[in-house]
Design a protein around this motif. Structure first.
Motif, PDB file in Angstrom:
ATOM      1  N   SER A 126       0.815  -1.124   0.092  1.00  0.00           N
ATOM      2  CA  SER A 126       0.096  -0.082  -0.008  1.00  0.00           C
ATOM      3  C   SER A 126       0.882   1.314   0.033  1.00  0.00           C
ATOM      4  N   ILE A 127       2.015   1.135   0.833  1.00  0.00           N
ATOM      5  CA  ILE A 127       2.618   2.558   0.864  1.00  0.00           C
ATOM      6  C   ILE A 127       3.545   2.697  -0.430  1.00  0.00           C
ATOM      7  N   VAL A 128       3.960   1.334  -1.085  1.00  0.00           N
ATOM      8  CA  VAL A 128       4.696   1.613  -2.276  1.00  0.00           C
ATOM      9  C   VAL A 128       3.940   2.250  -3.440  1.00  0.00           C
ATOM     10  N   LEU A 129       2.666   1.607  -3.363  1.00  0.00           N
ATOM     11  CA  LEU A 129       1.614   1.955  -4.518  1.00  0.00           C
ATOM     12  C   LEU A 129       1.395   3.485  -4.398  1.00  0.00           C
ATOM     13  N   TRP A 130       1.197   3.967  -3.195  1.00  0.00           N
ATOM     14  CA  TRP A 130       0.919   5.376  -2.656  1.00  0.00           C
ATOM     15  C   TRP A 130       2.071   6.169  -3.116  1.00  0.00           C
ATOM     16  N   ALA A 131       3.101   5.767  -2.797  1.00  0.00           N
ATOM     17  CA  ALA A 131       4.220   6.700  -3.244  1.00  0.00           C
ATOM     18  C   ALA A 131       4.386   6.630  -4.599  1.00  0.00           C
ATOM     19  N   SER A 132       4.223   5.790  -5.429  1.00  0.00           N
ATOM     20  CA  SER A 132       4.438   5.563  -6.799  1.00  0.00           C
ATOM     21  C   SER A 132       3.422   6.509  -7.531  1.00  0.00           C
ATOM     22  N   VAL A 133       2.539   6.467  -7.193  1.00  0.00           N
ATOM     23  CA  VAL A 133       1.327   7.477  -7.871  1.00  0.00           C
ATOM     24  C   VAL A 133       1.364   8.782  -7.481  1.00  0.00           C
ATOM     25  N   ALA A 134       1.451   9.286  -5.936  1.00  0.00           N
ATOM     26  CA  ALA A 134       1.375  10.361  -5.509  1.00  0.00           C
ATOM     27  C   ALA A 134       2.849  11.117  -5.562  1.00  0.00           C
ATOM     28  N   LEU A 135       3.977  10.349  -5.339  1.00  0.00           N
ATOM     29  CA  LEU A 135       5.157  11.204  -5.541  1.00  0.00           C
ATOM     30  C   LEU A 135       6.090  11.049  -6.733  1.00  0.00           C
ATOM     31  N   VAL A 136       5.997   9.706  -7.050  1.00  0.00           N
ATOM     32  CA  VAL A 136       6.792   9.500  -8.396  1.00  0.00           C
ATOM     33  C   VAL A 136       5.814  10.051  -9.555  1.00  0.00           C
ATOM     34  N   GLY A 137       4.639   9.888  -9.562  1.00  0.00           N
ATOM     35  CA  GLY A 137       3.979  10.377 -10.670  1.00  0.00           C
ATOM     36  C   GLY A 137       3.497   9.322 -11.689  1.00  0.00           C
ATOM     37  N   PHE A 138       3.455   7.983 -11.300  1.00  0.00           N
ATOM     38  CA  PHE A 138       3.034   7.034 -12.170  1.00  0.00           C
ATOM     39  C   PHE A 138       1.535   7.296 -12.555  1.00  0.00           C
ATOM     40  N   PRO A 139       1.076   7.115 -14.158  1.00  0.00           N
ATOM     41  CA  PRO A 139      -0.554   7.274 -14.235  1.00  0.00           C
ATOM     42  C   PRO A 139      -0.897   6.110 -13.577  1.00  0.00           C
ATOM     43  N   ASN A 140      -2.539   6.328 -13.058  1.00  0.00           N
ATOM     44  CA  ASN A 140      -3.314   5.272 -12.778  1.00  0.00           C
ATOM     45  C   ASN A 140      -4.823   5.628 -13.226  1.00  0.00           C
ATOM     46  N   GLU A 141      -5.078   5.034 -14.279  1.00  0.00           N
ATOM     47  CA  GLU A 141      -6.519   5.404 -14.746  1.00  0.00           C
ATOM     48  C   GLU A 141      -7.633   4.334 -14.345  1.00  0.00           C
ATOM     49  N   GLY A 142      -7.314   3.594 -13.479  1.00  0.00           N
ATOM     50  CA  GLY A 142      -8.189   2.812 -12.849  1.00  0.00           C
ATOM     51  C   GLY A 142      -8.380   2.657 -11.275  1.00  0.00           C
ATOM     52  N   SER A 143      -9.067   1.851 -10.804  1.00  0.00           N
ATOM     53  CA  SER A 143      -9.473   2.099  -9.156  1.00  0.00           C
ATOM     54  C   SER A 143      -8.048   1.565  -8.504  1.00  0.00           C
ATOM     55  N   LEU A 144      -7.840   2.545  -7.318  1.00  0.00           N
ATOM     56  CA  LEU A 144      -6.629   2.152  -6.490  1.00  0.00           C
ATOM     57  C   LEU A 144      -6.937   0.900  -5.704  1.00  0.00           C
TER      58      LEU A 144
END
Length: 419
Positions: free
Chosen positions: A286-304
């Motif tokens: 959960s933490i790695v995923l949040w950091a990847s989307v919110a901090l690194v800026g990976f796109p996420n077009e679907g449901s978290l």
């Protein structure tokens, strides 16, 4: 010096009595290097294009490019593009060449546009050559007609002079000016209006190219496409190392032996480790995923939430596989070597490299790698906005791997308990 030599001899004796370590020590790097040579030694990617109602002049040029081309109807082409069976749909509307790409993989989009650019230049060149040949033929026809007209005028002038001389000799007066003698018939002259530059511009087959994206946009870069793979890959590796090393540490500390002599059953032992490490894996994912989307800026077009389900499932696969390896390994060094044999090939075949140009046996082998299904599901959700039902097959396969690795880990601990 003697003490150092004695210690070196002791280490060599340890390797001599541990053939498994020697085999892994030699085979693991050879296997990884061999996979790298195949993956990086393949040819460049050839895109798969589909044309919808394209003129013959355009489709013939596309068929000659370094790409796979086929003509499809609009509905079939759209369905195959959505299923990633083709890379682009090409249509032509009033001189506008429209290219719709899948869009998530920027390297494939670049390959498509490279082929399109070459094809457009070739179509323009062919059309210019045809127009030039037609213009040359018309100019030759015009020149021939003009020469015939000049010859006719010369002949007419000569005959008029002869007639005037004869009339003067005979003393015959000329007819009244109102009566004009008939002129000889002149050849037809081609219409010069057909060479107007405005008409030439209107006849151009392709005047502009426009690109559309089924997923993503032109703002996406290569790193965005590999983002889901990196997330799944790092979670898989770190959970594998953590679970494998932790059990080896407990074994070397004597904790595992004390557990094995208790009435606890092997499946209860493995389940306990799964529950404990599973909770830690959920927090980590959960933490790695949040950091990847919110901090690194990976796109996420679907449901978290859907992405979290995938990462947790992938972490459990790595956890059960790590428990299986820890039941087989005797030392922390062997855990690392098992990782080279079991984990690194999965990482290399998981989607970080394009396998479309790899040998068929390697593409078939990737279907037996659990991380492949995890990264495929991550890409479907994060890059293409797939729903939970859209990744049902991938999640089901991941949980099959979890059950299989869990059962094998129970068998390995049962043998260790009875030995």
């Amino acid at each position: 010096m003697r003490s150092a030599l004695a210690l070196a001899a002791r280490i060599l004796q340890q390797f001599k009595h541990d053939p498994r370590t020697i085999a892994l020590f030699i085979l693991a790097p050879i296997l990884v290097l061999w996979l790298f040579s195949i993956l990086l030694g393949g040819g460049s990617y050839e895109p798969h294009l589909a044309g919808v109602d394209l003129p013959v002049e355009v489709s013939d040029v596309l068929e000659r490019q370094d790409a796979t081309y086929e003509s499809l109807d609009a509905e079939t082409a759209a369905e195959r593009l959505a299923n990633q069976e083709i890379d682009a749909i090409i249509t032509l509307d009033n001189g506008m060449l429209q290219v719709e790409v899948e869009g998530t993989d920027t390297s494939r989009t670049a390959a498509v546009m490279a082929v399109i650019n070459v094809a457009v230049k070739e179509v323009a060149t062919n059309q210019q050559e045809e127009l030039s040949d037609e213009l040359q033929a018309n100019m030759e026809q015009l020149g021939s007609a003009f020469q015939q007209m000049v010859d006719a005028l010369k002949l007419m002038s000569a005959r008029i002079a002869q007639t005037q001389q004869m009339l003067d000799t005979l003393g015959i007066e000329l007819p009244p000016m109102g009566e004009t003698p008939a002129l000889p018939e002149l050849p037809d002259i081609p219409d010069s209006g057909s060479f107007d530059i405005a008409d030439f511009e209107q006849e151009m087959l392709i005047s502009e190219v426009e690109i559309f994206y089924l997923h993503g946009s032109d703002d996406w870069n290569v790193f965005d496409y590999f983002g889901p793979v990196f997330i799944g890959m790092f979670i898989f590796i770190f959970v594998f190392i953590t679970s494998g090393m932790s059990l080896i540490t407990e074994r070397t500390g004597g904790t595992m032996e004390r557990l094995l002599v208790t009435p606890i059953k092997p499946w209860q032992l493995v389940l306990g480790f799964c529950l404990g490490f599973g909770l830690v894996s959920i927090i980590q994912a959960s933490i790695v995923l949040w950091a990847s989307v919110a901090l690194v800026g990976f796109p996420n077009e679907g449901s978290l939430v859907t992405v979290v389900c995938i990462t947790v499932s992938l972490a459990l696969v790595s956890l059960t596989q790590g428990l299986l390896v820890s039941g087989l390994a005797r030392t922390p060094f062997q855990v690392i070597q098992f990782m080279l044999i079991l984990v690194y090939p999965q990482v290399l075949l998981s989607g970080i490299f394009d396998l479309s140009q790899a040998p068929e046996w390697m593409q078939f082998l990737s279907k037996f790698m659990p991380i492949t299904y995890g990264t495929d599901a991550m890409r479907k959700v994060m890059l293409r906005g797939a729903s939970f039902t859209g990744i049902g097959i991938e999640l089901a396969i991941l949980w099959v791997f979890i059950v299989v690795f869990f059962a094998l880990a129970c068998i390995s601990f049962r043998r260790r308990k009875t030995s």
